[in-house]
Write an enzyme that holds these catalytic residues in place. Structure first.
Site, short mmCIF file in Angstrom:
data_model
loop_
_atom_site.label_atom_id
_atom_site.label_comp_id
_atom_site.label_asym_id
_atom_site.label_seq_id
_atom_site.Cartn_x
_atom_site.Cartn_y
_atom_site.Cartn_z
N ARG A 107 11.21 58.04 73.06
CA ARG A 107 12.08 56.86 73.10
C ARG A 107 13.05 56.94 74.28
O ARG A 107 13.63 57.98 74.55
CB ARG A 107 12.88 56.75 71.79
CG ARG A 107 13.72 55.49 71.73
CD ARG A 107 14.30 55.25 70.37
NE ARG A 107 15.40 56.16 70.07
CZ ARG A 107 16.17 56.05 68.98
NH1 ARG A 107 15.91 55.10 68.08
NH2 ARG A 107 17.14 56.91 68.76
N GLY A 109 14.83 53.38 76.05
CA GLY A 109 15.78 52.31 75.72
C GLY A 109 15.59 51.74 74.32
O GLY A 109 16.42 50.99 73.83
N ASP A 112 10.63 48.98 72.53
CA ASP A 112 9.25 48.73 72.12
C ASP A 112 9.24 47.66 71.04
O ASP A 112 9.88 47.80 69.99
CB ASP A 112 8.63 50.02 71.59
CG ASP A 112 7.14 49.89 71.32
OD1 ASP A 112 6.77 49.10 70.43
OD2 ASP A 112 6.35 50.57 72.00
N SER A 117 8.14 53.58 69.62
CA SER A 117 8.82 54.72 70.23
C SER A 117 9.68 55.48 69.22
O SER A 117 10.23 56.53 69.55
CB SER A 117 9.68 54.26 71.41
OG SER A 117 10.69 53.34 70.98
N HIS A 160 10.16 50.64 81.21
CA HIS A 160 10.09 49.52 82.16
C HIS A 160 9.04 49.79 83.24
O HIS A 160 8.12 49.00 83.44
CB HIS A 160 11.47 49.35 82.78
CG HIS A 160 11.62 48.15 83.67
ND1 HIS A 160 11.52 46.87 83.20
CD2 HIS A 160 11.89 48.04 84.99
CE1 HIS A 160 11.72 46.01 84.20
NE2 HIS A 160 11.93 46.71 85.29
N ILE A 217 7.35 61.40 81.08
CA ILE A 217 7.85 61.17 82.44
C ILE A 217 9.36 61.32 82.42
O ILE A 217 10.04 60.65 81.65
CB ILE A 217 7.44 59.78 82.95
CG1 ILE A 217 5.92 59.65 82.94
CG2 ILE A 217 7.99 59.55 84.36
CD1 ILE A 217 5.42 58.24 83.10
N TYR A 449 0.64 41.36 78.01
CA TYR A 449 1.39 42.32 78.82
C TYR A 449 1.79 43.50 77.93
O TYR A 449 2.40 43.31 76.88
CB TYR A 449 2.62 41.62 79.41
CG TYR A 449 3.60 42.48 80.15
CD1 TYR A 449 3.21 43.59 80.89
CD2 TYR A 449 4.97 42.17 80.14
CE1 TYR A 449 4.12 44.36 81.59
CE2 TYR A 449 5.90 42.93 80.85
CZ TYR A 449 5.47 44.02 81.55
OH TYR A 449 6.38 44.79 82.25
N ASN A 451 4.05 45.73 77.99
CA ASN A 451 5.45 45.92 77.64
C ASN A 451 5.94 44.93 76.59
O ASN A 451 7.06 45.07 76.10
CB ASN A 451 6.34 45.84 78.89
CG ASN A 451 6.47 47.19 79.57
OD1 ASN A 451 5.86 48.17 79.16
ND2 ASN A 451 7.29 47.26 80.61
N TYR A 452 5.12 43.94 76.26
CA TYR A 452 5.38 43.07 75.10
C TYR A 452 4.35 43.46 74.04
O TYR A 452 3.51 42.66 73.64
CB TYR A 452 5.24 41.59 75.49
CG TYR A 452 6.47 41.03 76.15
CD1 TYR A 452 7.22 40.02 75.53
CD2 TYR A 452 6.91 41.48 77.39
CE1 TYR A 452 8.35 39.49 76.13
CE2 TYR A 452 8.04 40.97 78.00
CZ TYR A 452 8.76 39.98 77.37
OH TYR A 452 9.89 39.46 77.97
#
Length: 508
Positions: A107, A109, A112, A117, A160, A217, A449, A451-452
């Site tokens: 996790r 931000g 999700d 996350s 992001h 990362i 997408y 990230n959505y």
């Protein structure tokens, strides 16, 4: 940012072959003991471990849950939360989790959309990256190393960048991931890798392939882009009675083709009508122009005269001030507000996203507005983000994010509720709108997408093996033809499928 010394790099590999698998039923206790006994004495991990027995556990868990429908008592909770302050804490967490059969959720931000996350239906712990947020800028080379950014101020760099990352500069400079030039990742074996040591296949995969599949990362190196000292913004609302339908219809023809220095987004929701007790539909055209108002006005008059924009509708300001304005803060707000991780009341929501490749007719738009008048549609919203410009110049296979040329805009829609229990009827409303939009959006496949995130598109098995065919049900929708290469990279770097969740790439 330097990569840690070889002695630290070898720590995880030593642990991997020296641990003994636990036979105790108390996974939680043994996992914590593993963490504390094998962390470096000079950088102990104990103060960064939060268990349900700690007073800090609940506040840490809830601090980054942006979708509060996952705050319910029925939502599965992690056995442990780790908030690492050093790379070695992550190395130990990975190795101990592998040896005690705990699933990892990473996790940053907490944005999700499906809570992946920080939620799992098997025993798991959360690796919360809140303490890794340094930024190092090199002005001479116009680069920066960052550990924690985006369209929304509390979105972190990790999620992001991993999914692509769009913002108000996408038509000029592309996605955030298009501007990543290096990264530091800790892999399944605890090795700390940069671009050179991870190889180009893995470096390609992490720039748009979504998070949680390949490793942890911990930092990104990005190239910085130039912006003028003064930019121009406007927020221009129009109701149904002020020809909003005609304006949205017209916007579809120009938003992706206009000068790439200009981004005009459209936000749609219900507002109070001038007639007491009634509601009406309102479209707000919100824009950032990389230039002065004297340049913007003739551009708008030539391309979008129907909007009727005049000088009084525009504001000139610095770029950093524009980020506050476009997020909704009053003009003149302090820059310090961007340092606050809880900027607005958090919402319960269900959101979907589609790509539009041909303009939706006025009749089609009116069908959308009609659904807003349903009871469940009252708190709904629509956000339209134009593409074109730099987005159309980058090939689909350049990064895992494939939604490039041919897409006019993406349309995100759903229900946001504040302080109200989120019942299934709001999810059902969003799904009905998804069904209605089918004739108007991308087809074969109907893409989305990453990230959505949307588990309605398909998901992996919580336990056991997930086949390529099963994962491709959702994977091709997010990544199109890039899905095959992403699975290949996953299989190469994490053959045991340690980094996994409901929409992670399978190892095959």
């Amino acid at each position: 940012m330097e990569i840690p010394t070889s002695s630290l790099l070898s720590l995880a590999l030593v642990l991997l072959f020296s641990f003994v698998l636990s036979t105790s039923a108390d996974i939680h206790e043994n996992f914590v003991q593993c963490l504390t006994s094998h962390s470096l004495n000079t950088i102990p991990i104990s103060q960064f471990i939060h268990t349900p027995n700690n007073s800090s556990y609940t506040s840490v868990l809830e601090s980054s849950i942006q979708n509060i429908r996952f705050l319910s008592p029925a939502t599965p909770k992690p056995l442990v939360i780790i908030t690492p302050s050093h790379e070695s804490h992550i190395q130990v967490a990975i190795i101990c989790a592998r040896n005690h059969d705990l699933q990892i959720r990473i996790r940053r931000g907490g944005h999700d959309h499906e809570g992946l996350s920080y939620v799992s239906h098997v025993p798991f712990f959360v690796l919360d990256m809140i303490n890794l947020r340094s930024i190092s800028v090199d002005v001479e080379t116009s680069t920066a190393w960052v550990q924690s950014a985006g369209f929304c101020p509390t979105v972190s760099v990790g999620g992001h960048f991993s999914g692509g990352g769009y913002g108000f500069l996408l038509r000029k400079f592309g996605l955030a991931a298009d501007n990543v030039i290096d990264a530091i990742l800790i892999d399944v074996n605890g090795r700390i890798l940069d671009r050179e040591s991870m190889g180009e296949d893995l470096f390609w995969a992490i720039r748009g392939g979504s998070g949680g599949s390949f490793g942890v990362i911990i930092a990104w190196k990005i190239k910085l882009v130039p912006v003028p000292s003064i930019v121009t913004v406007f927020g221009f609302p129009r109701t149904l009675e002020q020809n909003a339908t005609m304006l949205v219809h017209r916007w579809q023809y120009i938003a992706d083709k206009i000068d790439k220095d200009l981004v005009i987004t459209t936000f749609i929701n219900m507002v109070n009508s001038s007639e007491e007790g009634n509601k009406t539909f309102e479209a707000t055209f919100r824009s950032l122009f990389l230039g002065r108002v004297d340049e913007l006005l003739p551009l708008m008059q030539k391309n979008f005269p129907e909007l009727g924009l005049v000088r009084a509708d525009c504001l000139e300001m610095s770029w950093i001030e524009s980020t506050l304005y476009l997020y909704g803060f009053p003009n003149g707000s302090s820059h310090d507000v961007l340092l606050n991780r809880i900027l607005v009341p958090r919402m319960s929501f269900k959101i979907k996203l589609d790509y539009v490749q041909e303009p939706i007719s006025e009749i089609g738009l009116e069908g959308i507005w009609k659904r807003f008048h349903e009871e469940e549609g009252a708190p709904a919203m629509i956000m339209m983000i134009p593409y074109g410009g730099k987005m159309s110049e980058i090939p689909e296979s350049e990064t895992p994010f494939p939604h490039r040329a041919g897409n006019k805009y993406h349309i995100a829609y759903g229900v946001n509720l504040e302080g109200v229990e989120f019942s299934s009827r709001y999810t059902d409303w969003t799904r009905r709108l998804y069904s209605y939009l089918a004739p108007y959006v991308s087809k074969s496949p109907r893409v989305a997408y990453a990230n959505y995130r949307d588990l309605d598109l398909g998901q992996n098995n919580n336990k056991g093996y997930t086949s390529y065919a099963q994962a491709s049900i959702w994977g091709v929708k997010y990544f199109k033809n890039n899905f095959n290469r992403l699975v290949h990279v996953k299989t190469m770097v994490d053959p045991g499928n340690f980094f996994r969740h409901e929409q992670s790439f399978p190892s095959v």
